[in-house]
Design an enzyme around this catalytic site. Structure first.
Site, PDB file in Angstrom:
ATOM      1  N   ASN A  13       0.857  -1.185   0.013  1.00  0.00           N
ATOM      2  CA  ASN A  13       0.057   0.158  -0.113  1.00  0.00           C
ATOM      3  C   ASN A  13       0.995   1.368   0.034  1.00  0.00           C
ATOM      4  O   ASN A  13       0.423   2.100  -0.625  1.00  0.00           O
ATOM      5  CB  ASN A  13      -0.981   0.053   1.192  1.00  0.00           C
ATOM      6  CG  ASN A  13      -2.287  -0.692   0.881  1.00  0.00           C
ATOM      7  OD1 ASN A  13      -3.028  -0.444  -0.255  1.00  0.00           O
ATOM      8  ND2 ASN A  13      -2.412  -1.883   1.986  1.00  0.00           N
ATOM      9  N   ASN A 107      -6.661   5.133   7.946  1.00  0.00           N
ATOM     10  CA  ASN A 107      -6.368   3.644   7.911  1.00  0.00           C
ATOM     11  C   ASN A 107      -6.940   2.795   7.035  1.00  0.00           C
ATOM     12  O   ASN A 107      -8.231   3.281   6.497  1.00  0.00           O
ATOM     13  CB  ASN A 107      -6.578   2.930   9.494  1.00  0.00           C
ATOM     14  CG  ASN A 107      -6.077   1.772   9.443  1.00  0.00           C
ATOM     15  OD1 ASN A 107      -4.980   1.252   9.080  1.00  0.00           O
ATOM     16  ND2 ASN A 107      -7.046   0.764  10.065  1.00  0.00           N
ATOM     17  N   HIS A 109      -8.495  -1.215   5.923  1.00  0.00           N
ATOM     18  CA  HIS A 109      -8.701  -2.224   6.792  1.00  0.00           C
ATOM     19  C   HIS A 109      -9.250  -3.268   5.700  1.00  0.00           C
ATOM     20  O   HIS A 109      -9.954  -2.943   4.986  1.00  0.00           O
ATOM     21  CB  HIS A 109      -9.712  -2.031   7.938  1.00  0.00           C
ATOM     22  CG  HIS A 109      -9.896  -3.502   8.637  1.00  0.00           C
ATOM     23  ND1 HIS A 109      -8.819  -4.127   9.643  1.00  0.00           N
ATOM     24  CD2 HIS A 109     -10.982  -4.099   8.674  1.00  0.00           C
ATOM     25  CE1 HIS A 109      -9.367  -4.905   9.994  1.00  0.00           C
ATOM     26  NE2 HIS A 109     -10.592  -5.192   9.725  1.00  0.00           N
TER      27      HIS A 109
END
Length: 200
Positions: A13, A107, A109
């Site tokens: 990422n 974030n 997930h």
């Protein structure tokens, strides 16, 4: 906008975000640095290859979590970081750190939150027998995998697919979705209203 990416592992990422910035898909952004808490993390090699400054902060040098986070904050402030992007950073951040960067921490997930919070989300969803799973990008608050949701993307789990095949689809989606979310934030197109994030 100056951003820092925090990562602990392979860094796929991290690389997707850096490449999106370098290609001009995300404008008016500079990836100032990578911060990692693991000396052997492969993401450090990616940072060197992509010519991004990298900083290793060794948690074992600190007796308390807050001391580690104070050192982290000092690095981020020194680099004039305005946005903190978590990309596989395997540490739970305290309220001290989150308050320092309120609504400035993202974030990603690998599930459709609020389902399958926490570690090993892809494997747990797969073993549970879900037909659809996916990816969530969200703001970070004091609870784990809990903050207001920015973007979600879905992945179908086909009959007979292996866990590895599902993981590949999830990661491919992550690499598209995370840069999109960062772009929206940088362009000031996100408005937080309680638990909801409005895209304007």
């Amino acid at each position: 906008m100056n951003i820092a990416i925090l990562a602990s592992g392979k860094g796929t990422n991290f690389e997707a975000i850096v490449r999106a910035v370098k290609k001009g898909d995300i404008r008016n952004v500079q990836v100032k640095l990578l911060v990692t808490d693991r000396e052997e993390a492969f993401v450090r090699k990616r940072a060197r290859r992509l010519k991004i400054k990298e900083v290793f902060i060794d948690p074992s040098n600190f007796s308390f979590r807050e001391d580690f986070e104070k050192a982290l904050v000092r690095v981020l402030v020194r680099e004039k970081v305005e946005l903190v992007v978590l990309a596989g950073f395997m540490r739970i951040l305290s309220s001290y750190f989150i308050k320092k960067f309120k609504n400035k921490i993202l974030n990603i997930h690998p599930s459709l939150l609020p389902a399958f919070k926490g570690v090993n989300a892809i494997e747990r969803a797969y073993k549970y027998g879900v037909k659809i799973t996916g990816v969530t990008v969200h703001f970070v608050d004091e609870k784990v995998d809990h903050g207001p949701i920015i973007l979600q993307g879905a992945v179908k789990v086909k009959p007979g697919e292996s866990l590895e095949e599902v993981e590949k689809k999830i990661h491919k989606l992550e690499h598209n979705l995370y840069p999109q979310a960062i772009k929206l934030l940088v362009e000031k197109r996100l408005k937080i209203k309680g638990r909801c994030v409005e895209i304007i």
